[in-house]
Motif scaffolding. Structure first.
Motif, mmCIF file in Angstrom:
data_model
loop_
_atom_site.group_PDB
_atom_site.id
_atom_site.type_symbol
_atom_site.label_atom_id
_atom_site.label_comp_id
_atom_site.label_asym_id
_atom_site.label_seq_id
_atom_site.Cartn_x
_atom_site.Cartn_y
_atom_site.Cartn_z
ATOM 1 N N ILE A 55 0.986 -1.129 -0.070
ATOM 2 C CA ILE A 55 -0.075 0.023 0.040
ATOM 3 C C ILE A 55 0.973 1.084 -0.073
ATOM 4 O O ILE A 55 0.422 2.326 0.189
ATOM 5 N N GLY A 56 2.109 1.293 -0.162
ATOM 6 C CA GLY A 56 3.021 2.345 -0.355
ATOM 7 C C GLY A 56 3.370 2.959 0.948
ATOM 8 O O GLY A 56 3.706 4.224 0.989
ATOM 9 N N LEU A 57 3.633 2.042 1.794
ATOM 10 C CA LEU A 57 3.896 2.637 3.229
ATOM 11 C C LEU A 57 5.140 1.846 3.827
ATOM 12 O O LEU A 57 5.446 0.723 3.546
ATOM 13 N N THR A 58 5.858 2.485 4.811
ATOM 14 C CA THR A 58 6.733 1.757 5.642
ATOM 15 C C THR A 58 6.420 1.924 7.061
ATOM 16 O O THR A 58 5.468 2.702 7.417
ATOM 17 N N ARG A 59 7.187 1.272 7.956
ATOM 18 C CA ARG A 59 6.788 1.344 9.385
ATOM 19 C C ARG A 59 6.985 2.990 9.757
ATOM 20 O O ARG A 59 6.175 3.490 10.529
ATOM 21 N N ALA A 60 7.841 3.624 9.365
ATOM 22 C CA ALA A 60 8.117 4.858 9.684
ATOM 23 C C ALA A 60 6.840 5.895 9.383
ATOM 24 O O ALA A 60 6.850 6.997 9.878
ATOM 25 N N ASP A 61 6.095 5.467 8.314
ATOM 26 C CA ASP A 61 5.132 6.246 7.966
ATOM 27 C C ASP A 61 3.693 6.155 8.742
ATOM 28 O O ASP A 61 3.023 6.942 8.823
ATOM 29 N N ILE A 62 3.725 5.191 9.750
ATOM 30 C CA ILE A 62 2.471 4.628 10.249
ATOM 31 C C ILE A 62 2.020 5.911 11.259
ATOM 32 O O ILE A 62 0.761 6.414 11.202
ATOM 33 N N ALA A 63 3.018 6.515 12.035
ATOM 34 C CA ALA A 63 2.530 7.541 12.930
ATOM 35 C C ALA A 63 1.938 8.733 12.239
ATOM 36 O O ALA A 63 0.802 9.215 12.493
ATOM 37 N N ARG A 64 2.573 9.180 11.056
ATOM 38 C CA ARG A 64 2.215 10.346 10.220
ATOM 39 C C ARG A 64 0.884 10.026 9.631
ATOM 40 O O ARG A 64 -0.006 10.901 9.482
ATOM 41 N N VAL A 65 0.595 8.995 9.014
ATOM 42 C CA VAL A 65 -0.641 8.486 8.692
ATOM 43 C C VAL A 65 -1.693 8.568 9.375
ATOM 44 O O VAL A 65 -2.881 9.017 8.996
ATOM 45 N N SER A 66 -1.355 7.741 10.437
ATOM 46 C CA SER A 66 -2.488 7.566 11.549
ATOM 47 C C SER A 66 -3.121 8.912 12.234
ATOM 48 O O SER A 66 -4.185 9.036 12.472
ATOM 49 N N ARG A 67 -2.282 9.912 11.954
ATOM 50 C CA ARG A 67 -2.597 11.286 12.637
ATOM 51 C C ARG A 67 -3.129 11.953 11.378
ATOM 52 O O ARG A 67 -3.497 13.159 11.484
ATOM 53 N N ARG A 68 -2.998 11.573 10.258
ATOM 54 C CA ARG A 68 -3.574 12.293 8.886
ATOM 55 C C ARG A 68 -2.884 13.369 8.727
ATOM 56 O O ARG A 68 -3.314 14.350 8.220
ATOM 57 N N ARG A 69 -1.340 13.265 8.709
ATOM 58 C CA ARG A 69 -0.495 14.416 8.538
ATOM 59 C C ARG A 69 0.205 14.130 7.318
ATOM 60 O O ARG A 69 1.297 13.481 7.301
ATOM 61 N N TRP A 70 -0.281 14.562 6.282
ATOM 62 C CA TRP A 70 0.239 14.034 4.993
ATOM 63 C C TRP A 70 1.430 15.099 4.573
ATOM 64 O O TRP A 70 2.049 15.139 3.836
#
Length: 70
Positions: A55-70
């Motif tokens: 889905i085009g994510l890494t573990r490092a992206d999880i916090a940013r994506v879950s807070r909806r900060r693109w």
């Protein structure tokens, strides 16, 4: 002797109720957003690295994506 007039006809009981309602609405929104963030973070954290990559994510992206900060 000085006195302070605390009576303001523009700030009656209806206005106070509106302010209390606004505070409660804001608190509810914050709680709902926090719960959604927590749920999203938990769901993404449960995925494997391969599934995240799909889905085009890494573990490092999880916090940013879950807070909806693109």
């Amino acid at each position: 002797m000085a006195s302070i007039d605390t009576h303001n006809p523009l700030l009656g009981p209806a206005d106070m109720a509106g302010r209390i309602g606004s505070v409660l609405t804001a608190a509810t929104r914050v709680a709902t957003d926090w719960q959604e963030t927590r749920r999203t973070h938990k769901a993404l954290s449960a995925l494997t690295d391969r599934e995240l990559d799909d889905i085009g994510l890494t573990r490092a992206d999880i916090a940013r994506v879950s807070r909806r900060r693109w």
